[in-house]
Design a protein around this motif. Structure first.
Motif, PDB file in Angstrom:
ATOM      1  N   VAL A 127      56.340  36.810  66.912  1.00 11.55           N
ATOM      2  CA  VAL A 127      56.090  37.274  68.281  1.00 11.55           C
ATOM      3  C   VAL A 127      57.009  36.566  69.262  1.00 11.55           C
ATOM      4  CG1 VAL A 127      54.379  37.286  70.130  1.00 11.55           C
ATOM      5  CG2 VAL A 127      53.715  37.960  67.819  1.00 11.55           C
ATOM      6  N   GLN A 128      57.150  35.251  69.092  1.00 10.10           N
ATOM      7  CA  GLN A 128      58.037  34.494  69.974  1.00 10.10           C
ATOM      8  C   GLN A 128      59.489  34.953  69.819  1.00 10.10           C
ATOM      9  OE1 GLN A 128      57.287  30.429  68.929  1.00 10.10           O
ATOM     10  NE2 GLN A 128      55.319  30.335  70.002  1.00 10.10           N
ATOM     11  N   GLY A 129      59.891  35.253  68.569  1.00  9.66           N
ATOM     12  CA  GLY A 129      61.252  35.743  68.354  1.00  9.66           C
ATOM     13  C   GLY A 129      61.494  37.081  69.038  1.00  9.66           C
ATOM     14  N   LYS A 130      60.495  37.993  68.955  1.00  7.39           N
ATOM     15  CA  LYS A 130      60.633  39.294  69.612  1.00  7.39           C
ATOM     16  C   LYS A 130      60.699  39.133  71.133  1.00  7.39           C
ATOM     17  CE  LYS A 130      58.362  42.052  66.032  1.00  7.39           C
ATOM     18  NZ  LYS A 130      57.203  42.931  65.712  1.00  7.39           N
ATOM     19  N   GLU A 131      59.857  38.250  71.665  1.00  9.10           N
ATOM     20  CA  GLU A 131      59.881  38.030  73.109  1.00  9.10           C
ATOM     21  C   GLU A 131      61.233  37.470  73.566  1.00  9.10           C
ATOM     22  OE1 GLU A 131      56.626  35.477  73.834  1.00  9.10           O
ATOM     23  OE2 GLU A 131      55.096  37.051  73.686  1.00  9.10           O
ATOM     24  N   ALA A 132      61.771  36.537  72.775  1.00 14.72           N
ATOM     25  CA  ALA A 132      63.086  35.983  73.127  1.00 14.72           C
ATOM     26  C   ALA A 132      64.167  37.064  73.067  1.00 14.72           C
ATOM     27  CB  ALA A 132      63.431  34.828  72.190  1.00 14.72           C
ATOM     28  N   LEU A 133      64.084  37.951  72.032  1.00 14.37           N
ATOM     29  CA  LEU A 133      65.068  39.033  71.899  1.00 14.37           C
ATOM     30  C   LEU A 133      64.986  39.995  73.079  1.00 14.37           C
ATOM     31  CD1 LEU A 133      67.246  40.305  70.110  1.00 14.37           C
ATOM     32  CD2 LEU A 133      65.439  41.590  68.964  1.00 14.37           C
ATOM     33  N   VAL A 134      63.755  40.319  73.493  1.00 15.30           N
ATOM     34  CA  VAL A 134      63.584  41.219  74.640  1.00 15.30           C
ATOM     35  C   VAL A 134      64.155  40.584  75.906  1.00 15.30           C
ATOM     36  CG1 VAL A 134      61.865  42.285  76.136  1.00 15.30           C
ATOM     37  CG2 VAL A 134      61.610  42.426  73.667  1.00 15.30           C
ATOM     38  N   THR A 135      63.928  39.290  76.057  1.00 12.15           N
ATOM     39  CA  THR A 135      64.446  38.590  77.247  1.00 12.15           C
ATOM     40  C   THR A 135      65.969  38.620  77.279  1.00 12.15           C
ATOM     41  OG1 THR A 135      62.516  37.124  77.229  1.00 12.15           O
ATOM     42  CG2 THR A 135      64.446  36.405  78.473  1.00 12.15           C
ATOM     43  N   VAL A 136      66.590  38.346  76.112  1.00 12.97           N
ATOM     44  CA  VAL A 136      68.054  38.363  76.047  1.00 12.97           C
ATOM     45  C   VAL A 136      68.594  39.758  76.315  1.00 12.97           C
ATOM     46  CG1 VAL A 136      70.023  38.030  74.515  1.00 12.97           C
ATOM     47  CG2 VAL A 136      68.163  36.371  74.513  1.00 12.97           C
ATOM     48  N   GLN A 137      67.941  40.783  75.730  1.00  9.46           N
ATOM     49  CA  GLN A 137      68.409  42.157  75.928  1.00  9.46           C
ATOM     50  C   GLN A 137      68.281  42.566  77.387  1.00  9.46           C
ATOM     51  OE1 GLN A 137      69.834  43.864  73.611  1.00  9.46           O
ATOM     52  NE2 GLN A 137      70.149  45.735  74.790  1.00  9.46           N
ATOM     53  N   SER A 138      67.160  42.175  78.027  1.00 11.58           N
ATOM     54  CA  SER A 138      66.986  42.503  79.440  1.00 11.58           C
ATOM     55  C   SER A 138      68.055  41.827  80.293  1.00 11.58           C
ATOM     56  CB  SER A 138      65.588  42.067  79.893  1.00 11.58           C
ATOM     57  OG  SER A 138      65.426  42.299  81.269  1.00 11.58           O
ATOM     58  N   TYR A 139      68.365  40.578  79.963  1.00 12.50           N
ATOM     59  CA  TYR A 139      69.406  39.864  80.716  1.00 12.50           C
ATOM     60  C   TYR A 139      70.765  40.574  80.567  1.00 12.50           C
ATOM     61  CZ  TYR A 139      72.740  36.198  81.928  1.00 12.50           C
ATOM     62  OH  TYR A 139      73.786  35.508  82.458  1.00 12.50           O
ATOM     63  N   LYS A 140      71.083  40.987  79.342  1.00 19.05           N
ATOM     64  CA  LYS A 140      72.365  41.673  79.115  1.00 19.05           C
ATOM     65  C   LYS A 140      72.429  42.983  79.888  1.00 19.05           C
ATOM     66  CE  LYS A 140      73.403  39.745  74.550  1.00 19.05           C
ATOM     67  NZ  LYS A 140      73.635  40.047  73.118  1.00 19.05           N
ATOM     68  N   GLU A 141      71.316  43.718  79.897  1.00 24.81           N
ATOM     69  CA  GLU A 141      71.303  44.992  80.629  1.00 24.81           C
ATOM     70  C   GLU A 141      71.512  44.773  82.123  1.00 24.81           C
ATOM     71  OE1 GLU A 141      67.640  46.813  79.620  1.00 24.81           O
ATOM     72  OE2 GLU A 141      68.255  47.376  77.587  1.00 24.81           O
ATOM     73  N   LYS A 142      70.857  43.744  82.665  1.00 25.22           N
ATOM     74  CA  LYS A 142      71.030  43.454  84.091  1.00 25.22           C
ATOM     75  C   LYS A 142      72.468  43.063  84.407  1.00 25.22           C
ATOM     76  CE  LYS A 142      66.265  41.984  84.930  1.00 25.22           C
ATOM     77  NZ  LYS A 142      65.370  40.862  85.306  1.00 25.22           N
ATOM     78  N   GLU A 143      73.062  42.241  83.529  1.00 23.80           N
ATOM     79  CA  GLU A 143      74.449  41.850  83.754  1.00 23.80           C
ATOM     80  C   GLU A 143      75.383  43.051  83.674  1.00 23.80           C
ATOM     81  OE1 GLU A 143      75.712  38.864  84.620  1.00 23.80           O
ATOM     82  OE2 GLU A 143      73.621  38.300  84.919  1.00 23.80           O
ATOM     83  N   ALA A 144      75.096  43.978  82.718  1.00 25.76           N
ATOM     84  CA  ALA A 144      75.928  45.182  82.606  1.00 25.76           C
ATOM     85  C   ALA A 144      75.820  46.048  83.862  1.00 25.76           C
ATOM     86  CB  ALA A 144      75.511  45.979  81.360  1.00 25.76           C
ATOM     87  N   LEU A 145      74.604  46.159  84.400  1.00 27.78           N
ATOM     88  CA  LEU A 145      74.433  46.936  85.638  1.00 27.78           C
ATOM     89  C   LEU A 145      75.179  46.296  86.798  1.00 27.78           C
ATOM     90  CD1 LEU A 145      70.634  47.854  85.393  1.00 27.78           C
ATOM     91  CD2 LEU A 145      72.587  49.370  85.039  1.00 27.78           C
ATOM     92  N   LYS A 146      75.126  44.966  86.870  1.00 27.08           N
ATOM     93  CA  LYS A 146      75.865  44.279  87.940  1.00 27.08           C
ATOM     94  C   LYS A 146      77.363  44.508  87.807  1.00 27.08           C
ATOM     95  CE  LYS A 146      72.543  40.507  88.641  1.00 27.08           C
ATOM     96  NZ  LYS A 146      72.347  39.033  88.540  1.00 27.08           N
ATOM     97  N   ALA A 147      77.878  44.420  86.573  1.00 31.00           N
ATOM     98  CA  ALA A 147      79.312  44.631  86.361  1.00 31.00           C
ATOM     99  C   ALA A 147      79.718  46.057  86.708  1.00 31.00           C
ATOM    100  CB  ALA A 147      79.668  44.310  84.901  1.00 31.00           C
ATOM    101  N   ALA A 148      78.856  47.036  86.331  1.00 29.52           N
ATOM    102  CA  ALA A 148      79.171  48.434  86.651  1.00 29.52           C
ATOM    103  C   ALA A 148      79.175  48.660  88.163  1.00 29.52           C
ATOM    104  CB  ALA A 148      78.156  49.360  85.977  1.00 29.52           C
ATOM    105  N   ALA A 149      78.200  48.044  88.857  1.00 29.53           N
ATOM    106  CA  ALA A 149      78.163  48.202  90.318  1.00 29.53           C
ATOM    107  C   ALA A 149      79.387  47.563  90.975  1.00 29.53           C
ATOM    108  CB  ALA A 149      76.873  47.578  90.866  1.00 29.53           C
TER     109      ALA A 149
END
Length: 358
Positions: free
Chosen positions: A184-206
């Motif tokens: 469960v902790q591993g999945k939560e960490a993976l979701v956190t990393v994926q969310s961070y990457k998505e936010k960074e990608a949106l910032k770069a696109a903007a």
């Protein structure tokens, strides 16, 4: 004194015999003698309590080490002799108690008629069953036969296996719970990393979108300025020749905004030229050198001033071995003394850094 010593020796002998009997019972059940003696000394409550202790501590690392009794406080011996008649009475009572202890061979539970070898067994039996009615008996309990010892040993072994299985099952469940928590902790960490990457990608696109929009607006302003300057030159030449000024051609922006509108009159007076005091430049660095530089200069600043500004902001161009050029229109700026107004870069323009000078 001689009688007291005899009674003490008799009681000690009886207690030693009882202890040996309890040790023999535990040995008959399959326990090693040293462990049986240690369990009896630690519990002090008879065979059943000692057996329960052995089941609980049978796999301890120090199970075979000799038992060391805790050191208590030692009371000093009594004073001088007392009344002779009192000593005789005490001696008589002790002798009677010793005789009774010798005569009683077992105890009987009057609730269930079970024969018990010692008071310790009776106490353990009462603890297990809740029975409270016991009576002394002169009947001696026969030692276990070979088959009974084997059956008792089999039951003990079965209990040991059951306790071991319970412990292993508990450990297995704990391991499963730990593994579930880890996943469960591993999945939560993976979701956190994926969310961070998505936010960074949106910032770069903007950011890229804003950069493209700035480039588009800068190019549009350059084209409008070129068209405006051309119309003004044509108007000045016509005025100098005494001819009416031709109708100004609509700029792309004006054409898009006023499609279908009536053309301006041929003799319309051109609007006065606006005076600018500042020039906004967007300076594009070579590929891999970072983002573009944007700065506002006075209109009287020279190309050399722009070059000095780039040298301060761009480490690779500190030696000044570069020039500027534009794509709309295609033009190279190699003279550092030319002002931005004379170079036609007012009010805004996009300069491209060209490494290596000319």
């Amino acid at each position: 004194t001689s009688t007291c010593e005899q009674i003490t020796l008799l009681v000690t002998t009886i207690m030693s015999a009882a202890k040996e009997s309890e040790v023999a019972q535990l040995v008959d059940m399959g326990f090693p003698s040293n462990r049986a003696e240690k369990a009896l000394l630690i519990t002090g409550s008879g065979v059943q309590a000692a057996m329960d202790w052995l089941f609980e501590h049978g796999e301890d690392a120090n199970i075979d080490e000799p038992y060391q009794a805790p050191k208590g406080h030692t009371l000093s011996g009594g004073g001088g002799g007392g009344d002779g008649d009192g000593d005789d009475a005490a001696t008589t009572e002790a002798a009677a108690a010793a005789a009774a202890a010798v005569q009683a061979q077992s105890l009987t539970c009057q609730d269930c008629q079970k024969k018990l070898r010692s008071p310790a067994e009776a106490q353990a039996h009462a603890h297990r069953t809740g029975h409270t009615n016991f009576a002394e008996s002169t009947e001696e309990i026969k030692p276990l036969t070979e088959e009974e010892r084997k059956e008792q040993a089999r039951k003990i072994e079965q209990r040991i296996k059951e306790k071991r299985a319970e412990r292993e099952e508990t450990e297995r469940r704990e391991a499963q719970e730990k593994e579930k928590k880890r996943r469960v902790q591993g999945k939560e960490a993976l979701v956190t990393v994926q969310s961070y990457k998505e936010k960074e990608a949106l910032k770069a696109a903007a950011a890229a979108k804003r950069e493209r929009e700035m480039d588009r607006l800068a190019k549009q302003r350059v084209r409008e300025q070129i068209a405006k300057d051309k119309a003004e030159r044509i108007a000045r030449n016509a005025a100098a020749a005494g001819k009416p000024a031709p109708a100004a051609a609509a700029t792309p922006t004006a054409a898009a905004a006023g499609a279908g509108a009536a053309a301006a009159p041929a003799n319309a007076t051109p609007a006065p030229k606006k005076t600018y005091t500042e020039c906004r430049l967007q300076i594009r660095l070579p590929a891999g050198a970072g983002s573009a530089l944007t700065h506002t200069f006075p209109v009287d600043a020279t190309i050399g001033d722009v070059q000095a500004h780039v040298q301060e902001r761009w480490a690779a161009g500190a030696d000044g071995s570069f020039t500027f050029m534009t794509n709309f229109p295609k033009q190279l700026f190699a003279d550092p003394a030319v002002t931005l107004r004379d170079a036609g870069l007012v009010p805004s323009a996009v300069l491209i850094v060209r490494p290596g000078g000319l």
